[in-house]
Design a protein around this motif. Structure first.
Motif, short mmCIF file in Angstrom:
data_model
loop_
_atom_site.label_atom_id
_atom_site.label_comp_id
_atom_site.label_asym_id
_atom_site.label_seq_id
_atom_site.Cartn_x
_atom_site.Cartn_y
_atom_site.Cartn_z
N PRO A 1 0.83 -1.22 0.00
CA PRO A 1 0.00 0.00 0.00
C PRO A 1 0.85 1.26 0.00
O PRO A 1 0.48 2.26 -0.64
N GLU A 2 1.99 1.22 0.71
CA GLU A 2 2.83 2.41 0.79
C GLU A 2 3.31 2.83 -0.60
O GLU A 2 3.32 4.01 -0.95
N ARG B 1 1.99 1.87 -3.58
CA ARG B 1 0.88 2.20 -4.50
C ARG B 1 0.38 3.62 -4.28
O ARG B 1 -0.20 4.22 -5.18
N ALA B 2 0.62 4.15 -3.07
CA ALA B 2 0.13 5.50 -2.77
C ALA B 2 0.96 6.59 -3.43
O ALA B 2 0.54 7.75 -3.52
N LYS C 1 2.37 8.72 -6.31
CA LYS C 1 1.98 9.07 -7.66
C LYS C 1 3.21 9.53 -8.43
O LYS C 1 3.79 10.56 -8.14
#
Length: 1023
Positions: free
Chosen positions: A140-141, A143-144, A146
């Motif tokens: 998750p880290e 994928r966050a 951008k």
């Protein structure tokens, strides 16, 4: 080739170091291309094609160059290039090239060297990793984020703040954070987010940027382990049984979170604050407890404080202590922080995901790998371990770094011969990974957020890696406590192992896993760790030999070192492993390999085995040297009996500090020398200032040469003379060598020493031999009376002194002196040399020259070191003297009214109490003529006088006298009074003197006083 012999400090052994620069020149380099990640090209065939936006406008605009040489550089060539051109020669690029900063004048001179093949400008295009991909991530880290999470690695001499400011000013750049680890020997890097790839050319054109890569996604690689690793038998823990549990070792756990310090496996019931006094946790950095980190920590060193050392689920090195850090610190920073807390072994149950960057999913050499290799290159005592990812994932750094140990997981016993979790190698550049396998399935360890709950988890390389780290901690304890080479703990044998020695020892303690095809293989590496295959203890079937060479004494191109062992039986395999911590690879190079050492092992019949040339599960003769791996091994299952030679040669040392260090570990059923020293050493009584010699016979009762490296003495008065050929001394089988022991005493009395004989006897590397002797001394004694008593000038006094040597060594008596005139020698045999117990007589005479008591210093000089000057006081005194004086008297004052002049006579008894002072008793009679019809007056006198002579040694002596008197006047009465006087004394030889005196007398009890004067001459006679 000329060879010289050297001593190797780790194990007393003779090896050969041969250097031949010509050998380096003969190295054939078939591939002359410069190999970059961005592509390969031969600079002599023209520059590579690069897009215009990634090309320098002009070579004049840069001072960064790739300098390629024709052959690997020798030690002398490297030194000359550094001196003449300022080349650093630390950023190696295959083949035979370095990334350097060179000024224009130096560049022109450099190009003219025959040694230089080509010089190529370092283009911006070379700085961008072709593996930058972006894409889909798992955590998750990640994928966050951008955009592209990138890392710009800076040149070593770049102004980091200037580059950071320039980078932040570029379009599309955000969240730029600087990490500058150059003060710790690392690299400066900036991690940042870039909106799109279109911004890469502008970043590559920044002068301070050396390389740009994508920051890899970090993935956590989510039981009878001890018995499996130590012996292969469940419940059998021979390493623990010997007393090796991890005592004194500190392991660093770098994970996604931190260890739960409140769990009973880690808690200190006395004070649970992490510190150097905490029983388990020295430090917890950036505390954020996680289940993963806690489980990993328990596998390494968990130990229930309520059942210390006995719990069924204790860690593999349960007596070790831990430092808990987070991988978010950055790899290099975490290693530096661990080092500050005493960590030498670092375990990482996670990896960088580089899978999407390569078609086959092989691990790339990225900055995490470079950080591991940089740190271990600069800190040679450290070893890093990393997991190889879980099934279905991929390998990745830090475990795939060159100097680290990559770990796969086996099934639980009895199926430990099969890999249960992990990923196959090799790495993208072709190196062998994993290195080793340890159990990692159905493992029991600590469950976080509980007081003392133990949980069992399934297969994961995350659980195998801490088991391997704990195993390495036991190996390190084996060396630091001095178990090597005898198999028993001897503090005098303690040594600090390098990371290379730990790695070589662990990988030598491996065996082929029955469930895996081939050996070594891409899944098991060198196999399952099995400590009792390598660590030697009394009774072990295999002996261990180990050597380590640090970079300071390491090899340069064309050099080699050789060692020999004696194989006694073919019943145990011969296994030789060499490992070295390579210099870090250069970011952007297609291959991170920098230095290439090669292992060759030569059998008694001259058959040659090369490292990593295997067939059918063991080494095969011949083959091609391995140019990729920094671990090489030779395994011969049934070795021939006899002398085997192990040779480590430096095919190419492209970066040295100043050389390339290494470690060699060998196991086999070896014969061993056996030292024997028959009895102690007893030396004769020896005089101080001289020396005596005795033989110390050192014998070898075995069939292998005994090498005596030195003999130390605990007492400086005892020493062992260096043999004519120097140390070490080789003593052949069933032979003895007579070492000469010298005793040069500096103190008297019995003396003892322990002579420590150091040799290559593995059972008794140091033999203590007792040496005894007695230090003796010459010793002067002077006897006889020096008191003369009363001595008359008529008969001089003589005293005889005996000057003796009561010591055991010859005494040289150089002379004697007397510092006054009254005493003199009448018999003086000095100088003389006196043997032990011998005496000579020294006669001294006293002849007084002046009255009174006399003292004088007699000094006798000799070479007695304790009493070089003996001083005796001579004393004597003269007897009393008598005198008679006669002369005239004259009455004064009232006495003159009845008396006039007359005659006088005195008798004196003079007792000298010193040269100037004397007491005298005086008896005299005077007769005065009467006046004016008065009758004559007779006066008897009795007085006690003090006499003081001002110049007793003068030719004419002046004195004064005075004292009380009794006067008897006839006619008249007895009256009291005094007299004072002055006189001259004229000596006439030693016995006589004449005196002229004047005395004034006054009877003060009469009324009125009756005074009168005396004028007399006299004779004084000394007895």
């Amino acid at each position: 080739m000329t060879c010289g012999r050297r001593r190797f400090a780790f194990f007393v052994f003779t090896f050969v170091l041969c250097r031949n620069a010509a050998e380096a020149q003969d190295v054939k380099v078939e591939d002359t291309r410069i190999l970059l990640e961005t592509g390969a090209f031969d600079p002599l065939r023209g520059p590579p094609r690069v897009p215009p936006e990634l090309q320098l406008a002009s070579e004049e605009a840069t001072d960064r160059w790739i300098v390629q040489f024709r052959t690997p550089l020798t030690r002398e060539q490297r030194e000359r290039l550094a001196k003449d051109f300022g080349l650093k020669l630390t950023r190696y690029i295959p083949n035979l090239a370095y990334l350097e900063r060179v000024s224009r004048p130096d560049l022109d001179r450099l190009r003219k060297l025959d040694l230089v093949r080509a010089v190529v400008a370092y283009q911006p295009a070379f700085k961008i990793s072709p593996r930058i991909k972006g894409g889909t991530f798992r955590t998750p880290e990640r994928r966050a984020i951008k955009g592209l999470l990138l890392r710009a690695v800076l040149f070593d001499d770049a102004d980091a703040q200037e580059v950071l400011g320039a980078l932040r000013g570029l379009p599309g750049v955000s969240a730029a954070q600087l990490g500058d680890f150059r003060p710790e020997g690392g690299e400066a890097r900036i991690e940042f987010v870039l909106a799109s790839r279109s911004g890469l050319p502008a970043i590559a054109r920044l002068p301070g940027v050396r390389w740009i890569e994508e920051v890899a996604e970090q993935i956590e690689d989510n039981g009878n382990t001890a018995g499996t690793i130590q012996s292969g038998t469940p419940g059998s823990v021979p390493i623990w049984d010997k007393g090796l549990h991890g005592e004194g070792q500190i392991v660093g756990v770098v994970d996604g979170g931190t260890i739960d310090i409140n769990h009973c496996m880690f808690r200190d019931p006395i004070n649970n604050t992490p510190s150097t006094t905490h029983r388990k946790m020295i430090e917890v950095r950036n505390a954020s407890t996680t289940s993963h980190a806690t489980f990993v920590g328990g596998i390494v060193a968990g130990d229930d404080f309520g059942n210390p050392g006995t719990g069924a689920n204790r860690g593999n090195a349960w007596a070790a202590r831990l430092v808990s850090g987070r991988r978010g610190e950055g790899m290099f920073n975490a290693l530096v922080s661990n080092r500050a807390r005493g960590v030498r072994i670092h375990t990482n149950s996670w990896h960088d995901d580089t899978n999407g960057s390569t078609p086959d999913g092989a691990a790339l050499y990225n900055q995490t790998a470079a950080d591991v290799d940089t740190f271990t290159w600069n800190n040679q005592d450290h070893l890093v371990l990393g997991s190889m990812g879980n099934n279905g994932e991929e390998q990745g750094p830090p475990g795939t770094a060159k100097n680290s140990i990559g770990v796969n997981a086996s099934l639980r016993d009895p199926n430990e011969g099969t890999v249960g979790d992990g990923n196959p190698g090799p790495t993208a550049d072709g190196r062998r990974k994993p290195d080793v396998v340890t159990p990692g399935c159905q493992i029991n360890s600590a469950l976080f957020s509980t007081a003392c709950t133990i949980q069992q988890r399934g297969c994961a390389t995350s659980w195998a890696t801490p088991a391997a780290a704990a195993t390495t901690a036991l190996i390190r304890q084996y060396y630091t406590e001095g178990w090597y080479p005898t198999g028993t703990a001897r503090p005098q044998n303690a040594l600090t192992p390098t990371g290379a020695l730990l790695k070589a020892t662990l990988l030598n303690a491996t065996l082929d896993m029955a469930g895996e095809a081939g050996y070594p293989s891409v899944t098991e590496g060198w196999g399952m760790a099995r400590l009792n295959n390598t660590l030697f203890f009394p009774g072990s079937p295999r002996r261990l030999r180990a050597w380590q060479v640090r970079n300071a004494d390491g090899l340069a191109t064309g050099e080699f070192q050789a060692f020999t062992i004696e194989v006694a039986s073919a019943t145990q395999p011969l296994k030789v492993t060499v490992a070295w911590s390579d210099a870090p690879g250069t970011s952007g190079a297609a291959n991170p390999v920098v230095n290439n050492l090669d292992l060759t092992v030569v059998a008694p019949n001259s058959t040659t085995f090369r490292g990593n040339v295997f067939a059918g599960g063991q080494s095969s003769a011949g083959g091609v040297p391995d140019a990729l791996n920094n671990v090489e091994q030779v395994l011969v299952n049934a070795p021939a009996v006899g002398t085997w030679t192990i040779r480590v040669g430096a095919t190419a040392v492209n970066v040295g500090a100043p050389g390339q260090g290494f470690a060699v570990v060998a196991t086999a059923r070896m014969s061993a020398p056996a030292i024997q020293v028959p009895g102690g050493v007893n030396l004769a009584a020896t005089c101080l200032g001289s020396a005596s010699l005795a033989d110390l016979n050192v014998c070898n009762t075995a069939s292998e040469d005994l090498i005596v490296s030195g003999i130390a003495s605990s007492n400086a008065q005892f020493s062992v003379q260096t043999p004519s050929s120097g140390f070490p001394v080789k003593i052949g089988p069933n032979a003895c060598f007579p070492f000469k022991v010298a005793f040069a005493p500096t103190a008297e009395g019995p003396q003892t020493a322990t002579l420590s004989v150091s040799s290559n006897d593995p059972e008794t590397p140091v033999v203590a031999v007792a040496a005894t002797a007695t230090g003796t001394q010459k010793d002067i004694r002077v006897t006889g009376s020096t008191t003369f008593g009363v001595v008359s000038a008529w008969s001089p006094g003589i005293r005889t002194l005996a000057v003796c040597n009561i010591g055991n060594c010859p005494l040289a008596v150089s002379g004697a002196t007397i510092n006054c005139l009254d005493f003199s020698f009448v018999a003086n045999p000095l100088p003389a040399t006196l043997a032990s117990s011998a005496c000579v007589d020294l006669a001294v005479e006293f002849t007084p020259t002046l009255p009174g008591p006399k003292t004088c210093q007699l000094q006798i000089m000799s070479d007695d070191p304790d009493t070089p000057i003996v001083t005796r006081t001579l004393s004597a005194r003269t007897p009393p003297a008598v005198s008679v004086h006669a002369g005239l008297v004259d009455a004064h004052g009232p006495f003159g009214n009845v008396a006039g002049t007359g005659s006088s006579i005195d008798f004196d008894f003079v007792n000298p109490v010193g040269p100037k002072l004397a007491w005298d008793l005086r008896l005299g009679r005077s007769r005065f003529d009467g006046t004016a019809g008065q009758p004559d007056t007779k006066v008897w006198r009795f007085g006690a006088n003090a006499k003081y002579t001002f110049n007793p040694a003068g030719p004419l002596r002046l004195f004064v006298n005075g004292g009380p008197n009794l006067y008897h006047f006839d006619p008249g009465s007895v009256e009291g009074g005094f007299n004072v006087g002055i006189g001259l004394n004229l000596p006439a030889g030693k016995r006589f003197s004449f005196e002229a005196t004047y005395n004034y007398n006054r009877a003060i009890t009469a009324s009125p006083d009756l005074p009168f004067s005396q004028f007399m001459l006299g004779l004084l006679v000394s007895f």
